[in-house]
Structures are given as structure tokens and as C-alpha cells.
Design a protein around this motif. Structure first.
Motif, short mmCIF file in Angstrom:
data_model
loop_
_atom_site.label_atom_id
_atom_site.label_comp_id
_atom_site.label_asym_id
_atom_site.label_seq_id
_atom_site.Cartn_x
_atom_site.Cartn_y
_atom_site.Cartn_z
N GLY A 82 0.85 -1.21 0.00
CA GLY A 82 0.00 0.00 0.00
C GLY A 82 0.87 1.24 0.00
N SER A 89 1.56 3.47 -2.22
CA SER A 89 1.20 4.66 -3.01
C SER A 89 0.11 5.50 -2.35
CB SER A 89 0.71 4.22 -4.39
OG SER A 89 -0.37 3.30 -4.24
N GLY A 90 -0.36 5.06 -1.18
CA GLY A 90 -1.49 5.74 -0.55
C GLY A 90 -1.07 6.81 0.45
N GLY A 91 -2.07 7.31 1.18
CA GLY A 91 -1.83 8.39 2.13
C GLY A 91 -0.84 8.02 3.21
N VAL A 92 -0.93 6.81 3.73
CA VAL A 92 0.00 6.36 4.78
C VAL A 92 1.30 5.85 4.16
CG1 VAL A 92 0.32 4.72 6.69
CG2 VAL A 92 -1.92 5.78 6.33
N SER A 98 -0.30 -0.58 -7.38
CA SER A 98 -0.85 -0.99 -8.68
C SER A 98 0.03 -0.48 -9.82
CB SER A 98 -2.28 -0.47 -8.83
OG SER A 98 -2.27 0.94 -8.74
N LYS A 130 0.92 3.25 -10.62
CA LYS A 130 1.60 4.04 -9.59
C LYS A 130 3.03 3.57 -9.31
CE LYS A 130 -2.82 5.30 -7.61
NZ LYS A 130 -3.78 5.09 -6.52
N TYR A 165 0.94 -5.27 -7.57
CA TYR A 165 0.09 -6.31 -6.97
C TYR A 165 -0.90 -6.91 -7.97
CZ TYR A 165 -3.68 -2.81 -6.24
OH TYR A 165 -4.65 -1.86 -6.40
N ILE A 190 -0.50 -2.00 4.81
CA ILE A 190 -1.40 -0.85 4.86
C ILE A 190 -2.61 -1.09 3.96
CG2 ILE A 190 -1.48 1.68 4.61
CD1 ILE A 190 1.64 1.57 4.73
N GLU A 237 -5.50 -4.09 2.56
CA GLU A 237 -6.51 -4.72 3.43
C GLU A 237 -6.83 -6.16 3.12
OE1 GLU A 237 -9.81 -2.13 2.91
OE2 GLU A 237 -8.75 -0.39 3.67
N ASN A 238 -6.04 -6.81 2.30
CA ASN A 238 -6.58 -8.07 1.82
C ASN A 238 -5.62 -9.25 1.85
OD1 ASN A 238 -4.90 -7.15 -0.02
ND2 ASN A 238 -6.29 -7.14 -1.76
N VAL A 262 -1.68 -2.26 9.52
CA VAL A 262 -2.15 -0.88 9.63
C VAL A 262 -3.57 -0.77 9.09
CG1 VAL A 262 -1.72 1.52 8.98
CG2 VAL A 262 0.22 -0.03 9.39
N LEU A 283 -1.33 -1.73 14.45
CA LEU A 283 -1.14 -0.33 14.86
C LEU A 283 -2.46 0.28 15.28
CD1 LEU A 283 0.69 2.30 14.83
CD2 LEU A 283 -0.36 2.76 12.62
N SER A 317 -2.94 4.01 15.95
CA SER A 317 -2.12 5.23 15.97
C SER A 317 -2.67 6.27 16.95
CB SER A 317 -2.02 5.83 14.57
OG SER A 317 -3.29 6.19 14.11
#
Ligand SMILES: NC(=O)c1ccc[n+]([C@@H]2O[C@H](COP(=O)([O-])OP(=O)(O)OC[C@H]3O[C@@H](n4cnc5c(N)ncnc54)[C@H](OP(=O)(O)O)[C@@H]3O)[C@@H](O)[C@H]2O)c1
Length: 192
Positions: free
Chosen positions: A23, A25-28, A48, A51, A66, A84, A86-87, A106, A138, A140
Motif C-alpha cells: 500500500g 502509493s497511498g496516504g500512509v 498498482s 503508480k 500487486y 497498509i 486490506e486483503n 495498519v 497499529l 495510531s
């Protein structure tokens, strides 16, 4: 801040480790990959296809798509995994860890009638008591000291804030639609 806490306080990162960020490429994840590099880690970033270039530009040493690659296949094992996304099942995540490696969950997960999307996060610490790997989650916390640490790293140019785009408050619906469509690189900022 969740990125920093996942790596340091929960993940107990140490210099030179092999770190997998699922994960990235995301916000976290866009911060987590950069922060892991501060610890001179060898960072493998999962995202993906569209990105891959973006996460490389953030400093990842290796990238995995992925949609066509499985991080648990092949010979590579990681000292620290931040999940980060979910699967991924716990068994798949454990397969990618070194024998004494650490997993930090996360992201949540879909479904789970009784566990409300926290099934893996609840099972991980229980399983961790019976295996040599550390399996953690986590939760946070908002902390001024973390914000100061991140601000110092940004001021020094070590970490670059990655804001995809900025929307005024009355366009927040549009911003959320883009997030849900998986269209965003890094974070979206809302101006008030
Ligand atoms: N535990 C805590 O304290 C805490 C704190 C903050 C956030 N969170 C949770 O962390 C999660 C991520 O937050 P975020 O803001 O970073 O979300 P986000 O910006 O939407 O990023 C999601 C990331 O997951 C990747 N992803 C999607 N499907 C994937 C798949 N099948 N395999 C591998 N990666 C996949 C996306 O890659 P592509 O975009 O390339 O598809 C993207 O990098 C959320 O569940 C959030 O609730 C938890």
C-alpha cells in the motif's frame, strides 16, 4: 504520524533492514516508504501498475505490482512488513517474513460479521504468542512529538510531503470520490 509509529514504536525498525510496504502509493504508505529509507532500509513497495513510477520517485529500492506479482512468492523475505492494504491473509504475510521478522497491520479488512473489519488485527497478537515472528497491529495516536519529528525531516528535505491535490471544503465529495476510485497518489488536502 501512523506511518512513523508503525515503523518505529510498533515495528521497532532498525538500520539496514529489508522492509516491505504494502500500500506504498497511498496516504500512509507514501510516507512510510520514505521514512523507512531514513533508517537506511532496503524498501520494497507494493502498489498498482499505474503508480509504480510514483513509488519509485519516492525512493523505493524495489517495486512490486500487486495486479501481477505476489510479494509472498519468490525468494525474498522481509525483516519488517507494513500491511497498509486490506486483503492479505496472515499466513501469506507470514510467508513473506523472515523467521524472526515483524508484521505491523495498519489497514483493516472488508467483511467480518463479528469483528467489524478487524479480524486479522485481533488474531495477529494471539498467533504471535505461538510463533517466532512478531505479529502486531497499529492503533495510531495523535502526538505533538511525532509531528515535530516529521516536520523536522520535511524541513531537512529528507521526507517530501506527497499531496496529490488540494480541494476546498465544499468540494470534499469530489475528493472522496477520487479516493474511493483509487485515483489518488499520496494524500489529498482539504482547505478550510
Ligand atoms: N491502524 C491505524 O492506526 C491506521 C491509521 C491510519 C490509517 N489506517 C488505515 O490504513 C489503510 C490505508 O490508509 P490510506 O490513507 O493509506 O489509504 P489509501 O490512500 O486509499 O491507500 C491504499 C493503498 O492500498 C493499496 N492497495 C489497494 N488494493 C491493494 C491490493 N489488492 N494489494 C496491495 N495494495 C493494495 C493502494 O494501491 P493503489 O492505489 O496503487 O491501488 C494504496 O497504496 C486504511 O484502511 C486506513 O483505515 C489505519
Amino acid at each position: 504520524m501512523s506511518d512513523l509509529q508503525a515503523l518505529t514504536e510498533v515495528g521497532r525498525i532498525s538500520r539496514g533492514q529489508r522492509v516491505l510496504v504494502i500500500g506504498a502509493s497511498g496516504g500512509v504508505g507514501s510516507y512510510a516508504g520514505q521514512l523507512a529509507r531514513v533508517f537506511e532500509s532496503e524498501v520494497t513497495a507494493v502498489c498498482s501498475t499505474s503508480k509504480l513510477g510514483y513509488v519509485r520517485s519516492l525512493g523505493a529500492d524495489h517495486v512490486l505490482d500487486y495486479t501481477c506479482q505476489d510479494f509472498a512468492d519468490g525468494p525474498h523475505r522481509y525483516d519488517l512488513i507494513l500491511d497498509i492494504a486490506e486483503n492479505s491473509s496472515l499466513s501469506r504475510l507470514r510467508r513473506a517474513l523472515t523467521p524472526a521478522g515483524t508484521l505491523v497491520i495498519v489497514g483493516g479488512e472488508e467483511g467480518g460479521r463479528w469483528t467489524g473489519g478487524f479480524g486479522r488485527s485481533l488474531r495477529a497478537p494471539i498467533l504471535s504468542a505461538f510463533v517466532p515472528q512478531r505479529l502486531t497491529m497499529l492503533a495510531s495516536k495523535e502526538r505533538a512529538s511525532d509531528q515535530e519529528q516529521l516536520a523536522a525531516l520535511m524541513a531537512a528535505g529528507t521526507v517530501t510531503p506527497s499531496v496529490d491535490s488540494t480541494y476546498p471544503l465544499d468540494h470534499v465529495g469530489e475528493a472522496m470520490r477520487r479516493l474511493e476510485a483509487g485515483d489518488v497518489r499520496g494524500k489529498i488536502a482539504i482547505t478550510i
